[in-house]
Design an enzyme around this catalytic site. Structure first.
Site, PDB file in Angstrom:
ATOM      1  N   TYR A   1       0.827  -1.209   0.000  1.00 50.13           N
ATOM      2  CA  TYR A   1       0.000   0.000   0.000  1.00 50.13           C
ATOM      3  C   TYR A   1       0.863   1.261   0.000  1.00 50.13           C
ATOM      4  O   TYR A   1       0.449   2.301  -0.503  1.00 50.13           O
ATOM      5  CB  TYR A   1      -0.948  -0.005   1.203  1.00 50.13           C
ATOM      6  CG  TYR A   1      -2.110  -0.963   1.028  1.00 50.13           C
ATOM      7  CD1 TYR A   1      -3.280  -0.549   0.413  1.00 50.13           C
ATOM      8  CD2 TYR A   1      -2.032  -2.276   1.476  1.00 50.13           C
ATOM      9  CE1 TYR A   1      -4.347  -1.416   0.245  1.00 50.13           C
ATOM     10  CE2 TYR A   1      -3.083  -3.153   1.309  1.00 50.13           C
ATOM     11  CZ  TYR A   1      -4.238  -2.719   0.695  1.00 50.13           C
ATOM     12  OH  TYR A   1      -5.289  -3.593   0.523  1.00 50.13           O
TER      13      TYR A   1
ATOM     14  N   GLU B   1      -7.885  -7.634   5.479  1.00 47.00           N
ATOM     15  CA  GLU B   1      -7.020  -8.664   4.908  1.00 47.00           C
ATOM     16  C   GLU B   1      -6.280  -9.434   6.000  1.00 47.00           C
ATOM     17  O   GLU B   1      -6.117 -10.659   5.901  1.00 47.00           O
ATOM     18  CB  GLU B   1      -6.050  -8.022   3.917  1.00 47.00           C
ATOM     19  CG  GLU B   1      -6.752  -7.569   2.636  1.00 47.00           C
ATOM     20  CD  GLU B   1      -6.059  -6.433   1.921  1.00 47.00           C
ATOM     21  OE1 GLU B   1      -4.852  -6.215   2.160  1.00 47.00           O
ATOM     22  OE2 GLU B   1      -6.721  -5.745   1.125  1.00 47.00           O
TER      23      GLU B   1
ATOM     24  N   GLN C   1      -8.555 -15.868 -10.925  1.00 48.95           N
ATOM     25  CA  GLN C   1      -9.419 -16.450  -9.900  1.00 48.95           C
ATOM     26  C   GLN C   1     -10.465 -17.347 -10.544  1.00 48.95           C
ATOM     27  O   GLN C   1     -11.031 -16.999 -11.595  1.00 48.95           O
ATOM     28  CB  GLN C   1     -10.129 -15.350  -9.084  1.00 48.95           C
ATOM     29  CG  GLN C   1      -9.242 -14.627  -8.102  1.00 48.95           C
ATOM     30  CD  GLN C   1      -8.349 -13.601  -8.766  1.00 48.95           C
ATOM     31  OE1 GLN C   1      -8.741 -12.948  -9.724  1.00 48.95           O
ATOM     32  NE2 GLN C   1      -7.131 -13.451  -8.248  1.00 48.95           N
TER      33      GLN C   1
ATOM     34  N   SER D   1     -13.894 -19.900  -9.351  1.00 44.88           N
ATOM     35  CA  SER D   1     -14.796 -20.354  -8.288  1.00 44.88           C
ATOM     36  C   SER D   1     -14.639 -21.850  -8.057  1.00 44.88           C
ATOM     37  O   SER D   1     -14.463 -22.629  -9.001  1.00 44.88           O
ATOM     38  CB  SER D   1     -16.247 -20.051  -8.657  1.00 44.88           C
ATOM     39  OG  SER D   1     -16.484 -18.668  -8.733  1.00 44.88           O
TER      40      SER D   1
ATOM     41  N   GLY E   1     -20.775 -17.927 -15.032  1.00 44.30           N
ATOM     42  CA  GLY E   1     -21.186 -17.441 -13.711  1.00 44.30           C
ATOM     43  C   GLY E   1     -21.947 -18.456 -12.886  1.00 44.30           C
ATOM     44  O   GLY E   1     -22.216 -18.217 -11.698  1.00 44.30           O
TER      45      GLY E   1
ATOM     46  N   PHE F   1     -16.773 -11.529 -12.100  1.00 41.40           N
ATOM     47  CA  PHE F   1     -15.552 -12.193 -12.526  1.00 41.40           C
ATOM     48  C   PHE F   1     -14.681 -11.147 -13.221  1.00 41.40           C
ATOM     49  O   PHE F   1     -14.994 -10.689 -14.317  1.00 41.40           O
ATOM     50  CB  PHE F   1     -15.857 -13.344 -13.487  1.00 41.40           C
ATOM     51  CG  PHE F   1     -16.466 -14.549 -12.828  1.00 41.40           C
ATOM     52  CD1 PHE F   1     -16.543 -14.655 -11.450  1.00 41.40           C
ATOM     53  CD2 PHE F   1     -16.953 -15.594 -13.584  1.00 41.40           C
ATOM     54  CE1 PHE F   1     -17.091 -15.769 -10.842  1.00 41.40           C
ATOM     55  CE2 PHE F   1     -17.508 -16.721 -12.996  1.00 41.40           C
ATOM     56  CZ  PHE F   1     -17.572 -16.807 -11.619  1.00 41.40           C
ATOM     57  N   GLY F   2     -13.592 -10.749 -12.560  1.00 39.44           N
ATOM     58  CA  GLY F   2     -12.748  -9.676 -13.090  1.00 39.44           C
ATOM     59  C   GLY F   2     -12.946  -8.413 -12.284  1.00 39.44           C
ATOM     60  O   GLY F   2     -13.568  -8.411 -11.219  1.00 39.44           O
TER      61      GLY F   2
END
Length: 401
Positions: A98, A140, A207, A209, A276, A392-393
């Site tokens: 960060y 996080e 990523q 699912s 999805g 997604f994205g």
């Protein structure tokens, strides 16, 4: 909470920052990657950078957070922060990163806005940034602790147990921890990050699912090959389709994601389009295992039955529930089988469906699809707070509001 002085400054400068936030995000990423090319190579999604969607998502989140601080100072956009934090945790983001972002973001703000960035404006927007960054860091850290890992230590080696071709563009993989230890627990609806080394040496991350039962010893995920068209071809999905086979090793993160069931007995509606549908397969597995008795409405839209990934599982898992119905819409019906009953032709249309009072809805699919379904659900009386979604994205919902 933003200080009183900074609130007044942010309110006064928000129109100028908002108007330029796209240019700021563009310059920020150029500065960031010039100074740290390894971040583009091994952390950020190069496809999203090429298409500009990541820049749009960053601009939208900054504008939304600042607006929330000014207009609703006693509340915090925890849903937005939670979604971002889960994605960060799946990538292994840590607090020192960060600081890097801050350096290049504020250099971009100063360059784009020039003399408009007075010391007071710089201090106020610095406060906005660290309120958002510290909130994300705290979330996080909790997410890492829940998985029993140190900050950023989310990656493990897995072995591919099997591969199945579901459609010409979707392959499903079952994987097992390479070291033989039990797979980390996950909640139905969550995803994992998968990192692959590409021919140019980049270690890109995407990523996917999890589609199987949370109680299974194995983990399953499905990959839709992203073909070139309006945007760049998906380099990771193409690589996985071309090269990943049973017996191969794969770097996979711990599971994260905030589109999860909350243990309620309320009626549910699970609406998806295209790939999805994947998070809802694990949800249906979980609901069946828990003996969920309230109504469950399963809605899906796709190009055709042949393009509907995991269609047989979608139907079978719905059939395991005590009170569930599946409603599928296809742009092109199955040859020789005209649309009928719960299989319809055209776009998803909820007007003819009964949505039980108190329904909680979960949406996953392209943004226009989710916007349309959300509008229909609101018209049917579903509370806005009871409509949850997964993108997604990069999350462009905020950027387009």
């Amino acid at each position: 909470m933003l200080s009183e002085t900074s609130t007044a400054t942010v309110r006064a400068t928000l129109p100028a920052v908002g108007a330029a936030v796209g240019d700021i995000a563009d310059l920020f990423y150029r500065k960031l990657f010039d100074a740290h090319p390894e971040l583009l190579r091994d952390l950020f999604n190069r496809g999203n950078q090429a298409s500009g969607t990541q820049r749009q998502a960053l601009a939208g989140s900054i504008a939304a957070f600042a607006t929330q601080l000014v207009d609703h100072p006693d509340t915090r956009p925890d849903v937005m922060l939670g979604r971002i934090a889960n994605k960060h945790a799946s990538l292994g983001i840590t607090a020192p990163q960060y600081e890097i972002v801050h350096t290049h973001l504020f250099a971009a703000i100063a360059e784009v806005l020039g003399d408009a960035v007075t010391p007071e404006a710089a201090a106020a927007w610095d406060e906005v940034y660290w309120l958002m960054a510290n909130a994300l860091i705290a979330i996080e850290e909790r997410l890492y602790a829940q998985q029993g890992v140190g900050a950023g230590d989310v990656w493990h080696e897995w072995t591919v147990v099997s591969r199945t071709e579901d459609t010409p563009d979707v392959a499903s993989f079952r994987i097992s921890p390479a070291d033989g230890v039990p797979a980390p627990a996950f909640r139905a609806g969550q995803y994992v990050s998968v990192q692959v080394e590409l021919p140019d040496g980049a270690r890109q991350i995407r990523q996917y699912s999890l589609t199987g039962s949370p109680s299974s010893a194995l983990r399953s995920f499905s990959v839709k090959r992203v073909r070139g068209g309006d945007g760049p071809e998906g380099e990771v999905s193409t690589h996985l389709h071309a090269h990943l086979r049973a017996g191969d090793r794969l770097r996979v993160s711990a599971p994260y994601g905030d589109l999860v069931l909350d243990g309620t007995d309320a009626p549910l509606l699970l609406a998806s389009a295209g790939i999805g549908c994947t998070p809802f397969l694990s949800m249906l597995e979980h609901l069946a295992a828990q003996g969920h008795a309230s109504p469950v409405t399963v809605v899906h839209g796709d190009r055709s039955p042949a393009a509907h990934a995991l269609r047989a599982d979608h139907l079978a898992l719905t059939g395991k529930l005590a009170d569930a119905t599946a409603h599928f819409w296809y742009g092109t019906p199955e040859p020789g089988r005209p649309a009928h009953g719960t299989h319809r032709t055209g776009q998803v249309d909820l007007s003819g469906l009964t949505v039980a009072p108190g329904t909680r809805a979960y949406l996953c699919g392209p943004l226009p699809f989710m916007r349309a379904v959300r509008t229909q659900l609101l018209e049917k009386g579903v509370a806005a707070a009871d409509i949850h979604y997964e993108v997604f994205g990069p999350d462009l919902w905020l950027a387009q509001d």
